[in-house]
Design an enzyme around this catalytic site. Structure first.
Site, PDB file in Angstrom:
ATOM      1  N   GLY A  55      37.463  -7.572 -32.164  1.00 50.83           N
ATOM      2  CA  GLY A  55      36.934  -8.932 -32.189  1.00 50.83           C
ATOM      3  C   GLY A  55      37.616  -9.757 -31.123  1.00 50.83           C
ATOM      4  CB  CYS A  82      40.340  -3.305 -30.732  1.00 46.25           C
ATOM      5  SG  CYS A  82      40.766  -4.387 -29.357  1.00 46.25           S
ATOM      6  CE1 TYR A  83      42.024 -10.786 -34.494  1.00 46.13           C
ATOM      7  CE2 TYR A  83      40.657  -9.936 -36.277  1.00 46.13           C
ATOM      8  CZ  TYR A  83      41.507 -10.914 -35.768  1.00 46.13           C
ATOM      9  OH  TYR A  83      41.824 -12.003 -36.528  1.00 46.13           O
ATOM     10  CG  HIS A 169      37.442  -0.240 -27.950  1.00 48.60           C
ATOM     11  ND1 HIS A 169      36.815  -0.986 -28.910  1.00 48.60           N
ATOM     12  CD2 HIS A 169      38.327  -1.074 -27.345  1.00 48.60           C
ATOM     13  CE1 HIS A 169      37.274  -2.229 -28.886  1.00 48.60           C
ATOM     14  NE2 HIS A 169      38.199  -2.304 -27.938  1.00 48.60           N
ATOM     15  CD  GLU A 171      34.535   1.406 -30.307  1.00 48.29           C
ATOM     16  OE1 GLU A 171      35.397   2.174 -30.771  1.00 48.29           O
ATOM     17  OE2 GLU A 171      34.764   0.220 -30.055  1.00 48.29           O
ATOM     18  CG  ASP A 227      11.130  -0.467 -33.028  1.00 48.07           C
ATOM     19  OD1 ASP A 227      11.641   0.629 -32.713  1.00 48.07           O
ATOM     20  OD2 ASP A 227      11.601  -1.558 -32.696  1.00 48.07           O
ATOM     21  CE  LYS A 367      13.551   1.057 -29.654  1.00 45.92           C
ATOM     22  NZ  LYS A 367      12.651  -0.054 -29.996  1.00 45.92           N
TER      23      LYS A 367
END
Ligand code: XMP
Length: 511
Positions: A55, A82-83, A169, A171, A227, A367
């Site tokens: 964050g 992280c945060y 991170h 990710e 979608d 998605k």
């Protein structure tokens, strides 16, 4: 069936949705929810693990997002990123220090070999950092499990209480072996079983929808986009002929797309598909209109009118299908949920359709998961991997007035661009790529004759979310092939330019 799930508490970091996608990719369901979820709600949610995201704040700021310290006593494993890791240290009595400069980018890191989080990961490694504050002292009972030149506690843990912090991170792909680290947390620490797969999802949703929709009339607006196509196909599996799909052909789609909708969904899947041929109607409304926002408005309103007329023919229905997906539902940080998609193609529909309830079978999916569901349902790649396409379609890729002749030129040029990008194997690397007919005509010479035609621009960008974008570095030989094919094969083409502007300052579309 209720899936095992991980709770991701959102502290507002830019990579938060990515964390959730990475967890789902490991076949574990997760939700990204606001950080201030109460301890009672968390207990009720009963996750197998909790992740605190990054964050923008500093833990020492007044009003900085915090957690209820009782979260660490629930016996549920926690991973702070992280945060999130600074928050663990701060809440449990460690020390967070403000550095004089921000550390951003790739960084060498050393992992401890005996940490369950780093099992199977090479100890000397590369990670991705983006922070200013860092943990300078770990709380009592914690040990340091990773270090970098600037972070004395880039990783720390209390293995007994199953609390883990990492400053970097996992990710983002730049963290080498980040996937293994996340896998270790999910499977070794949280003991997840991995029951979240798209084939399970399809089977469960179809069962659920069958119960809900039995004997009911269902309506869906099909736009040609991913979608709505996947939502309709999923609902069709459950509702069969009780589902009617209305496809408004406004004549502003790319070459072959309107035909493909009919061939895939009506001919291929046997769906009850109504095609409203409104091409002339849209063109007539757009006659003489050059202003982009006016074009958008006209197209949006006309779309609703055509759909309304078609739905009146069908009469009252029980359910209206919407292709809402998870990113439409969550909002970073203090997530208030936005239920109905604001996309103009569907946003106004509920007001003109006589229906009882909205059904949104994709509202839990990202998605990439929607695409996987589409493939699972047997939809072709041309539908499932379709690039983002604006609702107003080619009308905002023709500068100035839209005419039949310009539409044809644009379709033909755009088709060649797409064809060559596909042949060069670049489709998956480029976010959006399309042709534009500009409002400037230039002189050319063909054979012995002078020509005077509008310049055709090519636009291709890389992006992760369309908020920012960079122009794609398409190899020169591919550009050359595209240019020469357009000039040779397309009427009214005498000059091609390539747009080399990023967003910002430019937008992706030209209008
Ligand atoms: P811009 O041009 O603003 O585009 O950088 C960002 C993304 O939004 C799409 N776009 C639209 N989509 N209706 C839509 O449904 C619109 O009026 C519209 N304008 C832009 C664009 O294609 C890109 O993906």
């Amino acid at each position: 069936m209720r899936h095992e799930r991980v709770l991701i508490l959102d502290f507002g970091g830019q990579y938060n949705q990515l964390i959730a996608r990475r967890v789902r990719e490991q076949n574990v369901y997760c939700d990204l929810l606001p950080y201030d979820m109460s301890i009672e709600k968390i207990r009720e949610y009963a996750p197998v693990g909790i992740i605190f995201t990054g964050g923008p704040n500093s833990v020492y700021e007044a009003g900085a997002p915090a957690v209820d310290a009782r979260i660490f006593d629930l016996g549920i494993p926690v991973l702070g990123i992280c945060y999130g890791c600074q928050l663990i240290a701060h809440t449990l009595g460690g020390k967070v220090t403000h550095a004089s400069t921000r550390e951003y980018g790739k960084c060498e890191i050393r992992y401890a070999e005996d940490s369950a989080l780093f099992a199977g990961v090479a100890p000397k490694n590369i990670c991705w950092m983006s922070h200013t504050d860092y943990v300078s002292e770990v709380p009592a009972g914690f040990s340091v499990t990773a270090r970098t030149a600037t972070c004395p506690a880039a990783g720390f843990e209390d293995a007994k209480r199953k609390i883990y912090g990492i400053q970097f991170h996992t990710e983002v792909h730049h963290t080498r072996e980040g996937e293994i680290i996340l896998h270790n947390f999910l499977y070794n620490v949280c003991k997840a079983k991995g029951d979240w797969t798209m084939s399970n999802f399809v089977a469960e949703q179809v069962e659920r929808l069958k119960e809900k929709l039995v004997g009911k009339k269902v309506l869906c607006a099909m736009s040609g986009g991913v979608d709505s196509a996947v939502a309709a196909t999923l609902v069709h599996r459950a509702a069969g002929e009780n589902l009617t799909c209305v496809f408004v052909d406004h004549g502003l789609l790319r070459k072959g797309e309107a035909e493909e909708v009919v061939s895939v969904f009506r001919d291929g899947l046997g769906m009850n598909l109504v095609k409203a041929d409104a091409r002339d109607r849209f063109l007539a409304k757009l006659k003489g209109v050059g202003d982009p926002e006016r074009k958008r408005k006209i197209i949006g309103e006309e779309f609703i009118k055509v759909f309304e007329a078609e739905s009146k023919k069908i009469g009252a229905v029980d359910f209206l299908v919407q292709g809402t997906i998870y990113p439409d539902v969550i909002e970073s940080g203090k997530g208030a949920s936005a239920v109905i998609k604001s996309h103009h193609n569907v946003g106004g529909l509920p007001s003109v359709v006589d229906f009882k309830e909205i059904v949104e079978p994709l509202r839990d999916l990202f998605k990439d998961e929607v695409r996987k569901v589409g493939t699972e349902l047997g939809l072709p790649d041309s539908v499932v991997q379709r690039q983002p396409f604006p609702g107003p379609g080619l009308a905002i890729r023709i500068m100035g007035e839209v005419t039949e002749e310009k539409l044809k030129t644009l379709r033909d040029a755009d088709f060649i661009l797409r064809d060559e990008i596909a042949k060069a194997g670049l489709s998956r690397d480029i976010w959006q790529y399309f042709a534009v007919i500009t409002s400037t005509s230039t002189v050319g010479v063909m054979g012995d004759a002078r020509t005077y035609e509008p310049v055709i621009a090519l636009r291709a960008v890389t992006s992760v979310d369309a908020m920012t974008a960079d122009w794609a570095r398409i190899p020169y030989d591919v550009l050359e092939k595209i240019s020469s094919r357009i000039i040779n094969e397309v009427d009214h083409a005498n000059r091609i330019v390539y747009d080399i502007t990023s967003k910002p300052p430019a937008t992706i579309e030209w209008e």
